[in-house]
Scaffold this motif. Sequence first.
Motif, PDB file in Angstrom:
ATOM      1  N   MET A 113       1.852 -10.930  -4.586  1.00 29.39           N
ATOM      2  CA  MET A 113       2.914 -11.382  -3.695  1.00 29.39           C
ATOM      3  C   MET A 113       2.762 -12.846  -3.279  1.00 29.39           C
ATOM      4  N   SER A 114       1.527 -13.343  -3.149  1.00 30.75           N
ATOM      5  CA  SER A 114       1.387 -14.768  -2.825  1.00 30.75           C
ATOM      6  C   SER A 114       1.952 -15.624  -3.947  1.00 30.75           C
ATOM      7  N   ALA A 115       1.786 -15.164  -5.197  1.00 32.24           N
ATOM      8  CA  ALA A 115       2.325 -15.907  -6.340  1.00 32.24           C
ATOM      9  C   ALA A 115       3.847 -15.864  -6.349  1.00 32.24           C
ATOM     10  N   THR A 116       4.420 -14.664  -6.159  1.00 39.07           N
ATOM     11  CA  THR A 116       5.872 -14.566  -6.206  1.00 39.07           C
ATOM     12  C   THR A 116       6.514 -15.346  -5.064  1.00 39.07           C
ATOM     13  N   ARG A 117       5.909 -15.310  -3.898  1.00 38.49           N
ATOM     14  CA  ARG A 117       6.459 -16.046  -2.756  1.00 38.49           C
ATOM     15  C   ARG A 117       6.357 -17.550  -2.958  1.00 38.49           C
ATOM     16  N   ALA A 118       5.232 -18.012  -3.486  1.00 41.09           N
ATOM     17  CA  ALA A 118       5.067 -19.446  -3.726  1.00 41.09           C
ATOM     18  C   ALA A 118       6.066 -19.938  -4.769  1.00 41.09           C
ATOM     19  N   VAL A 119       6.243 -19.165  -5.831  1.00 42.54           N
ATOM     20  CA  VAL A 119       7.200 -19.553  -6.878  1.00 42.54           C
ATOM     21  C   VAL A 119       8.615 -19.606  -6.318  1.00 42.54           C
ATOM     22  N   GLU A 120       8.982 -18.599  -5.574  1.00 42.09           N
ATOM     23  CA  GLU A 120      10.333 -18.553  -5.005  1.00 42.09           C
ATOM     24  C   GLU A 120      10.577 -19.739  -4.079  1.00 42.09           C
ATOM     25  N   GLU A 121       9.584 -20.079  -3.266  1.00 43.77           N
ATOM     26  CA  GLU A 121       9.746 -21.180  -2.325  1.00 43.77           C
ATOM     27  C   GLU A 121       9.752 -22.534  -3.031  1.00 43.77           C
ATOM     28  N   ALA A 122       8.995 -22.631  -4.126  1.00 47.04           N
ATOM     29  CA  ALA A 122       8.893 -23.906  -4.842  1.00 47.04           C
ATOM     30  C   ALA A 122      10.069 -24.165  -5.771  1.00 47.04           C
ATOM     31  N   TYR A 123      10.805 -23.134  -6.125  1.00 50.11           N
ATOM     32  CA  TYR A 123      11.855 -23.253  -7.141  1.00 50.11           C
ATOM     33  C   TYR A 123      12.858 -24.378  -6.882  1.00 50.11           C
ATOM     34  N   PRO A 124      13.425 -24.510  -5.671  1.00 46.29           N
ATOM     35  CA  PRO A 124      14.413 -25.587  -5.473  1.00 46.29           C
ATOM     36  C   PRO A 124      13.859 -26.977  -5.779  1.00 46.29           C
ATOM     37  N   ALA A 125      12.594 -27.220  -5.428  1.00 39.48           N
ATOM     38  CA  ALA A 125      11.990 -28.524  -5.709  1.00 39.48           C
ATOM     39  C   ALA A 125      11.656 -28.669  -7.182  1.00 39.48           C
ATOM     40  N   LEU A 126      11.148 -27.612  -7.796  1.00 41.57           N
ATOM     41  CA  LEU A 126      10.759 -27.690  -9.194  1.00 41.57           C
ATOM     42  C   LEU A 126      11.957 -27.949 -10.105  1.00 41.57           C
ATOM     43  N   LYS A 127      13.096 -27.355  -9.801  1.00 41.34           N
ATOM     44  CA  LYS A 127      14.260 -27.539 -10.682  1.00 41.34           C
ATOM     45  C   LYS A 127      14.800 -28.963 -10.628  1.00 41.34           C
ATOM     46  N   GLU A 128      14.354 -29.756  -9.627  1.00 39.97           N
ATOM     47  CA  GLU A 128      14.749 -31.161  -9.539  1.00 39.97           C
ATOM     48  C   GLU A 128      13.771 -32.078 -10.274  1.00 39.97           C
ATOM     49  N   SER A 129      12.646 -31.529 -10.711  1.00 39.14           N
ATOM     50  CA  SER A 129      11.616 -32.318 -11.379  1.00 39.14           C
ATOM     51  C   SER A 129      11.898 -32.453 -12.867  1.00 39.14           C
ATOM     52  N   GLU A 130      11.511 -33.576 -13.440  1.00 34.61           N
ATOM     53  CA  GLU A 130      11.643 -33.773 -14.879  1.00 34.61           C
ATOM     54  C   GLU A 130      10.419 -33.245 -15.628  1.00 34.61           C
ATOM     55  N   ASN A 131       9.387 -32.839 -14.874  1.00 34.55           N
ATOM     56  CA  ASN A 131       8.160 -32.336 -15.492  1.00 34.55           C
ATOM     57  C   ASN A 131       7.715 -31.033 -14.829  1.00 34.55           C
ATOM     58  N   ALA A 132       8.663 -30.167 -14.549  1.00 32.35           N
ATOM     59  CA  ALA A 132       8.373 -28.966 -13.781  1.00 32.35           C
ATOM     60  C   ALA A 132       7.539 -27.965 -14.574  1.00 32.35           C
ATOM     61  N   SER A 133       6.495 -27.450 -13.919  1.00 30.89           N
ATOM     62  CA  SER A 133       5.590 -26.529 -14.583  1.00 30.89           C
ATOM     63  C   SER A 133       5.007 -25.550 -13.571  1.00 30.89           C
ATOM     64  N   ILE A 134       4.939 -24.289 -13.964  1.00 29.42           N
ATOM     65  CA  ILE A 134       4.276 -23.254 -13.175  1.00 29.42           C
ATOM     66  C   ILE A 134       3.179 -22.651 -14.035  1.00 29.42           C
ATOM     67  N   LEU A 135       1.997 -22.506 -13.444  1.00 22.76           N
ATOM     68  CA  LEU A 135       0.894 -21.864 -14.144  1.00 22.76           C
ATOM     69  C   LEU A 135       0.365 -20.723 -13.278  1.00 22.76           C
ATOM     70  N   ILE A 136       0.341 -19.531 -13.841  1.00 18.84           N
ATOM     71  CA  ILE A 136      -0.162 -18.349 -13.157  1.00 18.84           C
ATOM     72  C   ILE A 136      -1.573 -18.063 -13.662  1.00 18.84           C
ATOM     73  N   ILE A 137      -2.537 -17.936 -12.744  1.00 16.86           N
ATOM     74  CA  ILE A 137      -3.906 -17.626 -13.133  1.00 16.86           C
ATOM     75  C   ILE A 137      -4.123 -16.121 -13.033  1.00 16.86           C
ATOM     76  N   ALA A 138      -4.431 -15.496 -14.168  1.00 18.39           N
ATOM     77  CA  ALA A 138      -4.674 -14.057 -14.213  1.00 18.39           C
ATOM     78  C   ALA A 138      -6.163 -13.825 -14.498  1.00 18.39           C
ATOM     79  N   THR A 139      -6.482 -12.986 -15.456  1.00 18.57           N
ATOM     80  CA  THR A 139      -7.875 -12.713 -15.825  1.00 18.57           C
ATOM     81  C   THR A 139      -7.925 -12.021 -17.177  1.00 18.57           C
ATOM     82  N   MET A 140      -9.021 -12.247 -17.910  1.00 18.03           N
ATOM     83  CA  MET A 140      -9.161 -11.543 -19.183  1.00 18.03           C
ATOM     84  C   MET A 140      -9.284 -10.033 -18.957  1.00 18.03           C
ATOM     85  N   ALA A 141      -9.637  -9.608 -17.735  1.00 19.27           N
ATOM     86  CA  ALA A 141      -9.731  -8.177 -17.435  1.00 19.27           C
ATOM     87  C   ALA A 141      -8.365  -7.503 -17.447  1.00 19.27           C
TER      88      ALA A 141
END
Length: 253
Positions: A113-141
């Motif tokens: 949920m921290s990831a989904t909330r951060a992405v949702e909140e960041a979306y308006p700013a990211l869509k205005e960027s010319e170099n917008a990128s999201i990276l999700i850190i998971a695990t090999m497990a």
Amino acid sequence: MELGLKGLKAAVSGGSRGIGRSIASLLAEEGCHVSICARGQENIDTAIAEFESKGVRAMGRALQGREGDAVRGWVRDTVEEFAGLDILIANLSAGGGTNEERYWYRNFEIDLMSATRAVEEAYPALKESENASILIIATMAASETFVAPMAYNAIKAALVTWSKQLAEFYLPKGIRVNCLSPGPTMFPGSNWEMIQVARSRTYSAAIRKQPTRRMAEAEEIARSAVFLASPAASWCVGTHLLVDGGFTKGVQF
């Protein structure tokens, strides 16, 4: 190789120690302004001083990852302070645990949920960027059975799937999304540091499965993460990158 990060603005959750700290530090070294959030203010203050010594702007916020309003507020304040946002790296985690119900709630609220909330909140700013990128850190497990059934592995697997779905949905809007899964990584204060002492057999078994007979260092994971988040990886979209030193044995088709 030029990564194209100089002057960009990045937010890294869980960025005060370990892999997140190494990612934020490398971003700052590449000239990227960095904002982090984590639990401990002391570690945040130390990290910010390090980042600023590299000649970039830096800020941080102490918060609990399960508090949605706090996570959203950190993202909003980052966008306001930096007048925009180019990169979001979702790295907050409750860590491993047992298969008890309370760990399912912890990992769901903090890792997912921290990831989904951060992405949702960041979306308006990211869509205005010319170099917008999201990276999700998971695990090999999340990619194969590991140790025992536990919430951490399953919730991280959900993040892998979600990141791929986001990638398909967000690319037409100019936002790249990728996922990176580290293998066992040792750093001060890590779960593996505790396991080495408290559950030495589990630790030894993990080392035996590692072809190099050692665990990763945080910076080894961070180098791949920073590349994947950078404009240099412009053709990487919907990627799930395992950075595990050959730990996993399945063939990734």
